[in-house]
Design a protein around this motif. Structure first.
Motif, PDB file in Angstrom:
ATOM      1  N   PHE A 139      65.085  36.504  69.083  1.00 48.99           N
ATOM      2  CA  PHE A 139      65.540  35.235  69.020  1.00 48.99           C
ATOM      3  C   PHE A 139      65.185  34.524  67.848  1.00 48.99           C
ATOM      4  O   PHE A 139      63.989  34.276  67.862  1.00 48.99           O
ATOM      5  CB  PHE A 139      65.424  34.474  70.542  1.00 48.99           C
ATOM      6  N   SER A 140      66.005  34.020  66.810  1.00 52.46           N
ATOM      7  CA  SER A 140      65.505  33.320  65.793  1.00 52.46           C
ATOM      8  C   SER A 140      66.348  31.874  65.640  1.00 52.46           C
ATOM      9  O   SER A 140      67.672  32.083  65.498  1.00 52.46           O
ATOM     10  CB  SER A 140      65.583  34.095  64.629  1.00 52.46           C
ATOM     11  N   HIS A 141      65.988  30.917  65.902  1.00 51.23           N
ATOM     12  CA  HIS A 141      66.643  29.739  65.842  1.00 51.23           C
ATOM     13  C   HIS A 141      65.829  28.434  65.433  1.00 51.23           C
ATOM     14  O   HIS A 141      64.934  28.023  66.153  1.00 51.23           O
ATOM     15  CB  HIS A 141      67.327  29.495  67.194  1.00 51.23           C
ATOM     16  N   ASP A 142      66.112  28.211  64.045  1.00 49.93           N
ATOM     17  CA  ASP A 142      65.436  26.938  63.541  1.00 49.93           C
ATOM     18  C   ASP A 142      66.206  25.690  63.146  1.00 49.93           C
ATOM     19  O   ASP A 142      67.110  26.051  62.253  1.00 49.93           O
ATOM     20  CB  ASP A 142      64.441  27.409  62.240  1.00 49.93           C
ATOM     21  N   TRP A 143      66.059  24.602  63.746  1.00 47.96           N
ATOM     22  CA  TRP A 143      67.054  23.468  63.437  1.00 47.96           C
ATOM     23  C   TRP A 143      66.739  22.984  62.254  1.00 47.96           C
ATOM     24  O   TRP A 143      65.574  22.437  61.969  1.00 47.96           O
ATOM     25  CB  TRP A 143      67.047  22.446  64.950  1.00 47.96           C
ATOM     26  N   GLU A 144      67.686  22.650  61.416  1.00 45.04           N
ATOM     27  CA  GLU A 144      67.471  21.755  60.199  1.00 45.04           C
ATOM     28  C   GLU A 144      68.479  20.763  60.164  1.00 45.04           C
ATOM     29  O   GLU A 144      69.887  21.002  60.431  1.00 45.04           O
ATOM     30  CB  GLU A 144      67.565  22.605  59.008  1.00 45.04           C
ATOM     31  N   PRO A 145      68.186  19.442  59.812  1.00 38.31           N
ATOM     32  CA  PRO A 145      69.162  18.420  59.395  1.00 38.31           C
ATOM     33  C   PRO A 145      70.113  19.051  58.442  1.00 38.31           C
ATOM     34  O   PRO A 145      69.831  19.824  57.492  1.00 38.31           O
ATOM     35  CB  PRO A 145      68.509  17.238  58.931  1.00 38.31           C
ATOM     36  N   LEU A 146      71.407  18.489  58.296  1.00 39.33           N
ATOM     37  CA  LEU A 146      72.530  18.720  57.467  1.00 39.33           C
ATOM     38  C   LEU A 146      72.093  18.533  55.954  1.00 39.33           C
ATOM     39  O   LEU A 146      72.541  19.311  55.181  1.00 39.33           O
ATOM     40  CB  LEU A 146      73.772  17.878  57.672  1.00 39.33           C
ATOM     41  N   THR A 199      86.384  19.414  72.586  1.00 39.96           N
ATOM     42  CA  THR A 199      86.761  19.026  71.006  1.00 39.96           C
ATOM     43  C   THR A 199      87.050  17.602  70.952  1.00 39.96           C
ATOM     44  O   THR A 199      86.727  16.827  69.991  1.00 39.96           O
ATOM     45  CB  THR A 199      87.789  20.049  70.695  1.00 39.96           C
ATOM     46  N   VAL A 200      87.837  17.173  71.689  1.00 38.66           N
ATOM     47  CA  VAL A 200      88.106  15.622  71.641  1.00 38.66           C
ATOM     48  C   VAL A 200      87.000  14.800  71.726  1.00 38.66           C
ATOM     49  O   VAL A 200      86.837  13.831  70.932  1.00 38.66           O
ATOM     50  CB  VAL A 200      89.153  15.123  72.697  1.00 38.66           C
ATOM     51  N   LEU A 201      86.049  15.095  72.699  1.00 39.06           N
ATOM     52  CA  LEU A 201      84.875  14.109  72.780  1.00 39.06           C
ATOM     53  C   LEU A 201      84.175  14.383  71.488  1.00 39.06           C
ATOM     54  O   LEU A 201      83.529  13.246  71.081  1.00 39.06           O
ATOM     55  CB  LEU A 201      83.978  14.823  74.047  1.00 39.06           C
ATOM     56  N   ILE A 202      83.656  15.529  71.157  1.00 47.05           N
ATOM     57  CA  ILE A 202      82.811  15.739  69.899  1.00 47.05           C
ATOM     58  C   ILE A 202      83.454  14.826  68.647  1.00 47.05           C
ATOM     59  O   ILE A 202      82.842  14.323  67.796  1.00 47.05           O
ATOM     60  CB  ILE A 202      82.122  17.008  69.525  1.00 47.05           C
ATOM     61  N   GLU A 203      84.874  15.043  68.531  1.00 51.98           N
ATOM     62  CA  GLU A 203      85.528  14.476  67.308  1.00 51.98           C
ATOM     63  C   GLU A 203      85.372  13.019  67.455  1.00 51.98           C
ATOM     64  O   GLU A 203      84.952  12.402  66.663  1.00 51.98           O
ATOM     65  CB  GLU A 203      86.888  14.855  67.348  1.00 51.98           C
ATOM     66  N   THR A 204      85.296  12.353  68.816  1.00 51.67           N
ATOM     67  CA  THR A 204      85.296  11.013  68.973  1.00 51.67           C
ATOM     68  C   THR A 204      83.701  10.397  68.788  1.00 51.67           C
ATOM     69  O   THR A 204      83.731   9.247  68.168  1.00 51.67           O
ATOM     70  CB  THR A 204      86.013  10.650  70.314  1.00 51.67           C
ATOM     71  N   ILE A 205      82.857  11.187  69.537  1.00 48.54           N
ATOM     72  CA  ILE A 205      81.679  10.625  69.576  1.00 48.54           C
ATOM     73  C   ILE A 205      80.793  10.939  68.518  1.00 48.54           C
ATOM     74  O   ILE A 205      79.865  10.211  67.895  1.00 48.54           O
ATOM     75  CB  ILE A 205      81.038  10.942  71.030  1.00 48.54           C
ATOM     76  N   TRP A 206      80.807  12.353  67.968  1.00 52.30           N
ATOM     77  CA  TRP A 206      80.054  12.967  66.914  1.00 52.30           C
ATOM     78  C   TRP A 206      80.325  12.452  65.639  1.00 52.30           C
ATOM     79  O   TRP A 206      79.653  11.881  64.584  1.00 52.30           O
ATOM     80  CB  TRP A 206      79.880  14.424  67.195  1.00 52.30           C
ATOM     81  N   GLY A 207      81.889  12.770  65.174  1.00 48.38           N
ATOM     82  CA  GLY A 207      82.121  12.778  63.991  1.00 48.38           C
ATOM     83  C   GLY A 207      82.011  13.965  63.334  1.00 48.38           C
ATOM     84  O   GLY A 207      81.270  14.860  63.515  1.00 48.38           O
ATOM     85  N   LYS A 208      82.703  14.110  61.867  1.00 55.82           N
ATOM     86  CA  LYS A 208      82.864  15.330  61.330  1.00 55.82           C
ATOM     87  C   LYS A 208      81.261  15.908  60.690  1.00 55.82           C
ATOM     88  O   LYS A 208      81.039  16.840  60.632  1.00 55.82           O
ATOM     89  CB  LYS A 208      83.583  14.974  59.991  1.00 55.82           C
ATOM     90  N   LYS A 209      80.478  14.779  60.232  1.00 50.02           N
ATOM     91  CA  LYS A 209      79.193  15.324  59.734  1.00 50.02           C
ATOM     92  C   LYS A 209      78.369  16.035  60.781  1.00 50.02           C
ATOM     93  O   LYS A 209      77.691  16.936  60.550  1.00 50.02           O
ATOM     94  CB  LYS A 209      78.586  14.040  59.143  1.00 50.02           C
ATOM     95  N   ARG A 210      78.341  15.263  62.187  1.00 46.53           N
ATOM     96  CA  ARG A 210      77.421  15.621  63.095  1.00 46.53           C
ATOM     97  C   ARG A 210      78.030  17.146  63.511  1.00 46.53           C
ATOM     98  O   ARG A 210      77.191  17.905  63.964  1.00 46.53           O
ATOM     99  CB  ARG A 210      77.456  14.660  64.291  1.00 46.53           C
ATOM    100  N   ILE A 211      79.301  17.282  63.622  1.00 43.17           N
ATOM    101  CA  ILE A 211      79.802  18.653  63.898  1.00 43.17           C
ATOM    102  C   ILE A 211      79.498  19.637  63.089  1.00 43.17           C
ATOM    103  O   ILE A 211      79.248  20.685  63.729  1.00 43.17           O
ATOM    104  CB  ILE A 211      81.352  18.148  63.987  1.00 43.17           C
ATOM    105  N   MET A 212      79.660  19.377  61.910  1.00 44.57           N
ATOM    106  CA  MET A 212      79.212  20.379  60.890  1.00 44.57           C
ATOM    107  C   MET A 212      77.572  20.674  60.979  1.00 44.57           C
ATOM    108  O   MET A 212      77.395  21.805  60.785  1.00 44.57           O
ATOM    109  CB  MET A 212      79.489  19.821  59.439  1.00 44.57           C
ATOM    110  N   GLU A 213      76.902  19.856  61.249  1.00 48.23           N
ATOM    111  CA  GLU A 213      75.420  19.777  61.286  1.00 48.23           C
ATOM    112  C   GLU A 213      75.048  20.845  62.623  1.00 48.23           C
ATOM    113  O   GLU A 213      74.305  21.610  62.637  1.00 48.23           O
ATOM    114  CB  GLU A 213      74.749  18.572  61.449  1.00 48.23           C
ATOM    115  N   VAL A 214      75.663  20.377  63.675  1.00 52.08           N
ATOM    116  CA  VAL A 214      75.472  21.281  65.153  1.00 52.08           C
ATOM    117  C   VAL A 214      75.888  22.644  64.840  1.00 52.08           C
ATOM    118  O   VAL A 214      75.487  23.711  65.316  1.00 52.08           O
ATOM    119  CB  VAL A 214      76.092  20.656  66.446  1.00 52.08           C
ATOM    120  N   TYR A 215      77.276  22.798  64.149  1.00 52.38           N
ATOM    121  CA  TYR A 215      77.892  23.939  64.046  1.00 52.38           C
ATOM    122  C   TYR A 215      76.777  24.964  62.913  1.00 52.38           C
ATOM    123  O   TYR A 215      76.684  25.990  63.619  1.00 52.38           O
ATOM    124  CB  TYR A 215      79.237  23.728  63.132  1.00 52.38           C
TER     125      TYR A 215
END
Length: 246
Positions: free
Chosen positions: A74-81, A156-172
């Motif tokens: 398991f390898s998972h390292d979080w990085e800001p966009l 999808t509706v929730l994250i589009e409304t609350i997160w916005g595109k930049k955060r969605i790309m970052e989480v993705y």
């Protein structure tokens, strides 16, 4: 001698009991719905600010490997966009969702094309957007069912409304599977190219994006001719993505 006739008692109707049961069931289901909505909004708001520590898929893969007697890697390292190469951001848009910056979470044209093609028995990638994939990866399980697709649309509706595109790309880019036991851009860059996610070249970014349909089957390096062709196509499309304005 006169015979006393006792009037027969009629059975009590069960309508009241049935109505009472249905009323209790309705209230119970309504409470469950309210709890679900409340908790889902809570976690969506929470993950707008905090890194996603793990996803359901990560847990499922670990269980599968354990059951098969394989090493649980398991390898998972979080990085800001800001620490993830723009090349990789463009590469996943080019390969997965060309209208990501324009749609509201759903690409109905792509969905319609996928539906018509599936009707003809062809195998193509689904019409899911990056937003839909993110909603599924973070909050739901894999598989196909009307229930999961309905929940996917809701999140999808929730994250589009609350997160916005930049955060969605970052989480993705920090959550998706990019290899066997490899999750997120940083882990993928280290695994495939022995470098930081911020330093990926267009060709390397295309290599990671090219394997996303099945990252446990395909390889970003020493790739098959199929993946090499996908890389070349993605690099060509990346040139036309333009500046990313989230």
């Amino acid at each position: 001698m006169a015979t006393k006739i006792t009037p027969r008692r009629s059975k009590q109707p069960v309508k009241k009991d049935t109505t009472s049961f249905m009323s209790k069931l309705s209230r119970f289901l309504f409470k469950i719905l309210l709890w679900f909505i409340g908790l889902s909004i809570f976690f969506v708001v929470l993950f707008k600010f905090l890194p996603v520590p793990f996803t359901p898929l990560m847990v499922i893969r670990a269980i599968e490997n354990k059951a098969a007697g394989k090493e649980v890697y398991f390898s998972h390292d979080w990085e800001p966009l800001e620490n993830i190469s723009v090349n990789l951001q463009k590469a996943v848009i080019a390969s997965e969702d060309g209208t990501f910056l324009k749609h509201n979470g759903f690409d109905f044209t792509a969905m319609q094309k996928a539906y018509k093609s599936n009707e003809r028995g062809r195998k193509i990638k689904g019409g899911s957007t990056i937003s839909q994939q993110t909603a599924k990866n973070v909050f739901l399980w894999q598989g196909r069912s009307y229930l999961r697709k309905g929940l996917e649309a809701y999140f999808t509706v929730l994250i589009e409304t609350i997160w916005g595109k930049k955060r969605i790309m970052e989480v993705y880019l920090n959550s998706i599977e990019m290899g066997d036991g490899v999750y997120g851009a940083q882990a993928a860059a280290e695994h495939w190219y022995r470098k930081e996610a911020a330093n990926l070249t267009p060709q390397q970014a295309a290599g990671i994006a090219a394997i996303l349909p099945n990252p446990r089957k395909y390889k970003a390096t020493s790739s098959s001719s199929y993946i090499n062709n996908r890389k070349s196509k993605i690099v060509r499309i990346m040139r036309h993505v333009g500046k990313l304005e989230y």
